[in-house]
Design a protein around this motif. Structure first.
Motif, PDB file in Angstrom:
ATOM      1  N   VAL A 219      34.627  47.847  35.800  1.00  0.00           N
ATOM      2  CA  VAL A 219      35.324  48.830  34.745  1.00  0.00           C
ATOM      3  C   VAL A 219      35.609  49.266  35.615  1.00  0.00           C
ATOM      4  O   VAL A 219      35.993  50.556  36.259  1.00  0.00           O
ATOM      5  CB  VAL A 219      34.199  49.147  33.261  1.00  0.00           C
ATOM      6  CG1 VAL A 219      34.063  50.603  33.757  1.00  0.00           C
ATOM      7  CG2 VAL A 219      35.734  49.309  32.287  1.00  0.00           C
ATOM      8  N   LYS A 220      37.158  50.006  34.373  1.00  0.00           N
ATOM      9  CA  LYS A 220      38.275  50.842  35.205  1.00  0.00           C
ATOM     10  C   LYS A 220      38.864  50.979  36.814  1.00  0.00           C
ATOM     11  O   LYS A 220      38.738  52.067  37.035  1.00  0.00           O
ATOM     12  CB  LYS A 220      37.392  52.584  34.546  1.00  0.00           C
ATOM     13  CG  LYS A 220      38.666  53.289  34.253  1.00  0.00           C
ATOM     14  CD  LYS A 220      37.961  54.013  33.558  1.00  0.00           C
ATOM     15  CE  LYS A 220      38.986  55.182  33.465  1.00  0.00           C
ATOM     16  NZ  LYS A 220      38.076  56.666  32.592  1.00  0.00           N
ATOM     17  N   GLY A 221      38.755  49.696  36.896  1.00  0.00           N
ATOM     18  CA  GLY A 221      39.362  49.480  38.514  1.00  0.00           C
ATOM     19  C   GLY A 221      37.960  49.563  38.901  1.00  0.00           C
ATOM     20  O   GLY A 221      38.458  49.996  40.231  1.00  0.00           O
ATOM     21  N   HIS A 222      37.372  49.427  38.940  1.00  0.00           N
ATOM     22  CA  HIS A 222      35.802  49.256  40.309  1.00  0.00           C
ATOM     23  C   HIS A 222      35.235  47.983  39.665  1.00  0.00           C
ATOM     24  O   HIS A 222      34.779  48.218  38.020  1.00  0.00           O
ATOM     25  CB  HIS A 222      35.421  50.514  40.313  1.00  0.00           C
ATOM     26  CG  HIS A 222      35.737  52.125  40.308  1.00  0.00           C
ATOM     27  ND1 HIS A 222      36.281  52.473  41.096  1.00  0.00           N
ATOM     28  CD2 HIS A 222      36.357  52.774  39.311  1.00  0.00           C
ATOM     29  CE1 HIS A 222      36.979  54.005  40.927  1.00  0.00           C
ATOM     30  NE2 HIS A 222      37.428  54.106  40.052  1.00  0.00           N
ATOM     31  N   ASP A 223      34.364  47.986  40.817  1.00  0.00           N
ATOM     32  CA  ASP A 223      33.318  46.744  40.934  1.00  0.00           C
ATOM     33  C   ASP A 223      32.568  47.306  41.485  1.00  0.00           C
ATOM     34  O   ASP A 223      32.160  47.447  42.774  1.00  0.00           O
ATOM     35  CB  ASP A 223      34.528  45.283  40.648  1.00  0.00           C
ATOM     36  CG  ASP A 223      33.849  43.944  40.901  1.00  0.00           C
ATOM     37  OD1 ASP A 223      32.586  44.041  41.614  1.00  0.00           O
ATOM     38  OD2 ASP A 223      34.021  43.727  39.863  1.00  0.00           O
TER      39      ASP A 223
ATOM     40  N   GLY B   8      38.398  46.565  32.648  1.00  0.00           N
ATOM     41  CA  GLY B   8      38.309  46.345  31.088  1.00  0.00           C
ATOM     42  C   GLY B   8      38.626  48.190  31.720  1.00  0.00           C
ATOM     43  O   GLY B   8      38.232  48.552  32.407  1.00  0.00           O
ATOM     44  N   LEU B   9      39.203  48.335  30.367  1.00  0.00           N
ATOM     45  CA  LEU B   9      39.219  49.712  30.317  1.00  0.00           C
ATOM     46  C   LEU B   9      41.314  49.827  30.969  1.00  0.00           C
ATOM     47  O   LEU B   9      41.461  51.127  31.150  1.00  0.00           O
ATOM     48  CB  LEU B   9      38.563  50.619  30.796  1.00  0.00           C
ATOM     49  CG  LEU B   9      37.481  51.169  29.692  1.00  0.00           C
ATOM     50  CD1 LEU B   9      36.613  52.536  30.426  1.00  0.00           C
ATOM     51  CD2 LEU B   9      37.952  50.895  28.264  1.00  0.00           C
ATOM     52  N   MET B  10      41.399  48.931  31.727  1.00  0.00           N
ATOM     53  CA  MET B  10      42.515  48.977  31.986  1.00  0.00           C
ATOM     54  C   MET B  10      43.737  48.434  31.826  1.00  0.00           C
ATOM     55  O   MET B  10      43.619  47.724  30.731  1.00  0.00           O
ATOM     56  CB  MET B  10      42.961  48.302  33.535  1.00  0.00           C
ATOM     57  CG  MET B  10      41.276  48.639  34.445  1.00  0.00           C
ATOM     58  SD  MET B  10      42.217  50.569  35.190  1.00  0.00           S
ATOM     59  CE  MET B  10      42.664  50.241  35.925  1.00  0.00           C
ATOM     60  N   PRO B  11      45.100  48.558  32.101  1.00  0.00           N
ATOM     61  CA  PRO B  11      46.321  47.473  31.298  1.00  0.00           C
ATOM     62  C   PRO B  11      46.460  46.367  32.012  1.00  0.00           C
ATOM     63  O   PRO B  11      45.553  45.938  32.636  1.00  0.00           O
ATOM     64  CB  PRO B  11      47.143  48.470  31.955  1.00  0.00           C
ATOM     65  CG  PRO B  11      47.214  49.393  32.746  1.00  0.00           C
ATOM     66  CD  PRO B  11      45.665  49.766  33.109  1.00  0.00           C
ATOM     67  N   ASP B  12      46.608  45.656  30.823  1.00  0.00           N
ATOM     68  CA  ASP B  12      47.106  44.023  31.763  1.00  0.00           C
ATOM     69  C   ASP B  12      46.988  44.463  32.874  1.00  0.00           C
ATOM     70  O   ASP B  12      48.336  45.351  33.573  1.00  0.00           O
ATOM     71  CB  ASP B  12      48.064  43.501  30.638  1.00  0.00           C
ATOM     72  CG  ASP B  12      47.339  43.212  29.749  1.00  0.00           C
ATOM     73  OD1 ASP B  12      45.821  43.120  29.256  1.00  0.00           O
ATOM     74  OD2 ASP B  12      48.308  42.621  28.047  1.00  0.00           O
ATOM     75  N   GLY B  13      47.337  43.158  33.717  1.00  0.00           N
ATOM     76  CA  GLY B  13      48.474  43.219  34.832  1.00  0.00           C
ATOM     77  C   GLY B  13      47.554  41.990  35.862  1.00  0.00           C
ATOM     78  O   GLY B  13      46.269  41.397  35.424  1.00  0.00           O
TER      79      GLY B  13
ATOM     80  N   MET C  33      44.931  38.942  34.313  1.00  0.00           N
ATOM     81  CA  MET C  33      45.412  40.658  32.406  1.00  0.00           C
ATOM     82  C   MET C  33      45.934  40.281  32.288  1.00  0.00           C
ATOM     83  O   MET C  33      46.840  40.137  32.154  1.00  0.00           O
ATOM     84  CB  MET C  33      43.593  40.959  32.786  1.00  0.00           C
ATOM     85  CG  MET C  33      43.555  41.810  30.806  1.00  0.00           C
ATOM     86  SD  MET C  33      43.032  43.053  31.661  1.00  0.00           S
ATOM     87  CE  MET C  33      43.715  44.519  31.183  1.00  0.00           C
ATOM     88  N   LYS C  34      45.741  39.019  30.581  1.00  0.00           N
ATOM     89  CA  LYS C  34      47.132  39.069  29.601  1.00  0.00           C
ATOM     90  C   LYS C  34      46.581  39.209  28.034  1.00  0.00           C
ATOM     91  O   LYS C  34      45.600  38.509  27.619  1.00  0.00           O
ATOM     92  CB  LYS C  34      47.464  37.870  29.458  1.00  0.00           C
ATOM     93  CG  LYS C  34      49.343  38.190  28.829  1.00  0.00           C
ATOM     94  CD  LYS C  34      50.143  37.604  29.290  1.00  0.00           C
ATOM     95  CE  LYS C  34      50.800  36.932  27.562  1.00  0.00           C
ATOM     96  NZ  LYS C  34      52.002  35.924  27.734  1.00  0.00           N
ATOM     97  N   ASP C  35      46.844  40.361  27.444  1.00  0.00           N
ATOM     98  CA  ASP C  35      46.593  40.728  25.938  1.00  0.00           C
ATOM     99  C   ASP C  35      44.281  40.822  26.025  1.00  0.00           C
ATOM    100  O   ASP C  35      44.002  40.990  24.786  1.00  0.00           O
ATOM    101  CB  ASP C  35      46.610  39.622  25.147  1.00  0.00           C
ATOM    102  CG  ASP C  35      48.206  39.535  24.922  1.00  0.00           C
ATOM    103  OD1 ASP C  35      48.989  39.970  24.952  1.00  0.00           O
ATOM    104  OD2 ASP C  35      48.648  37.952  24.516  1.00  0.00           O
ATOM    105  N   GLY C  36      44.020  41.358  27.167  1.00  0.00           N
ATOM    106  CA  GLY C  36      42.658  42.112  27.584  1.00  0.00           C
ATOM    107  C   GLY C  36      42.222  40.830  27.815  1.00  0.00           C
ATOM    108  O   GLY C  36      40.489  40.796  27.677  1.00  0.00           O
TER     109      GLY C  36
END
Length: 383
Positions: free
Chosen positions: A62-66, A277-282, A293-296
């Motif tokens: 989540v939030k850019g981490h895995d 998760g918790l990040m913008p589309d991209g 990721m597009k529209d979640g």
């Protein structure tokens, strides 16, 4: 530490309790009382609802981490990111990968846990793979698929110092039955996933000790009236739990509602969340796969769903809306059912005297106002 919680509502296992005071002592829940001793320390959450902490048993990142970043810092950041969302316990979850990457992921999780997590607490490690088959591979890398190997698992478990509590496999793979019997006897939750198995094959693996179906309806053979498949086995066997991703993408709301009606307490909500998760589309990565990721919604280049960006509290909200069931019932599918699946319901998952005082304070807008782990509030909303 001794204090009392005052609130409008408490979500208990079998009902919603209104009013009163809940005793918290030495990090555990105590009894409810109608009055408190003079001079007692009272935490006043009037107008709020108190619920047990959520438990995500299937989360990659989540939030850019895995977890597969192979860094203790990634596990720590995941822990901190999910606490404000009401999650107090989780299982850092791996992906099918090379032997070297899996070992590094295990070591990094162990190191993070041993140092101490600042947010949600880990209850062990979930190995999602690598013992899968290709037909329903999803975002798992088939180049690393292989047959279950007890010696290999023992090596991982030794590396993890016994922290592996859950592993997923495809039951049709060679050696799956003896592997399941041996690993289950050690107290590890063997789960069924990314499989093209038949109904009978699933029944055999559950007979051998498997007790969970991973992300129901996804990564498995569907229900057919002549061959019930993996879905039919999951829905009809009361011995096994079934995970559900309630984001509206992985499973249609009506199907999710049906699964809830059939499985009841054996249904558990998960996120299968990845780093987006918790990040913008991209553009992101899930393991070795590029993901958009597009529209979640996260998908691989081939179009397969790549985990999710769901947060567990949103899964609870969705299932409540889809089923119109009382909140206390649906909430426990994200707290108590996960604890029960791992044999940890004696200490986690519900507000009951003697259990660890993990709880969430919900405001009337269903937002997390505060989150406590073992009685200590480690997150509080600024407003």
């Amino acid at each position: 530490m001794l204090y009392y919680i005052k609130a409008d509502k408490f979500l208990l296992e079998n009902k919603e309790k209104h009013g009163g005071y809940l005793k918290i002592e030495n990090g555990k829940f105590g009894d409810f009382v109608s009055d408190v001793p003079e001079g007692a320390n009272v935490m006043d959450w009037s107008g709020q609802t108190i619920a047990p902490g959520l438990f995500d048993t299937h989360i990659h990142g989540v939030k850019g981490h895995d977890v597969m970043d192979g860094k203790p810092e990634a596990v720590q950041e995941i822990s901190k990111a999910i606490l404000p969302l009401g999650v107090t316990r989780f299982l850092p979850t791996t992906l099918t990968s090379s032997k070297e990457d899996l070992k590094q992921a295990i070591l990094s999780i162990k190191e993070a846990i041993n140092v101490g997590l600042e947010g949600a607490q880990s209850e062990g490690i979930f190995l999602e793979g690598p013992y899968f088959t290709e037909t329903h591979k999803g975002a798992q890398n088939p180049s690393y698929f292989r047959n279950p190997d007890v010696d290999e698992f023992r090596e991982w478990q030794s590396l993890a110092e016994g922290m592996i509590v859950k592993i997923a496999l495809a039951p049709e793979r060679e050696n799956a039955l003896p592997f399941t019997e041996e690993v289950s006897n050690d107290g590890v939750l063997v789960s069924i996933a990314h499989t093209d198995a038949t109904y009978d094959c699933c029944k055999d693996i559950v007979d051998a000790g498997a007790r969970n179906y991973v992300h129901l309806f996804n990564g498995m053979t569907g229900l057919h009236h002549r061959e019930p498949g993996v879905v039919g086995a999951a829905l009809s066997d009361s011995r096994a739990f079934a995970e559900l991703i309630c984001d509206g993408f992985h499973v249609h709301p009506q199907v999710a509602s049906m699964a809830y009606q059939v499985k009841q307490e054996k249904l558990m909500l998960i996120t299968d969340c990845m780093r987006a998760g918790l990040m913008p589309d991209g553009n992101y990565y899930l393991g070795e796969f590029p993901v958009v990721m597009k529209d979640g919604m996260a998908r691989t280049e081939s179009g397969s769903l790549a985990g999710s960006t769901l947060q567990l509290i949103d899964g609870v909200k969705n299932l409540r809306d889809w089923t119109d069931e009382p909140l206390y019932k649906v909430w426990h599918r994200g707290s108590l059912s996960p604890a029960e699946s791992l044999g940890k319901a004696d200490k986690l998952g519900s507000i009951e005297a003697g259990k660890l005082a993990d709880y969430v304070v919900l405001n009337p807008k269903f937002e997390v106002q505060a989150t406590a782990v073992e009685g200590v509030i480690n997150y509080q909303r600024e407003d």
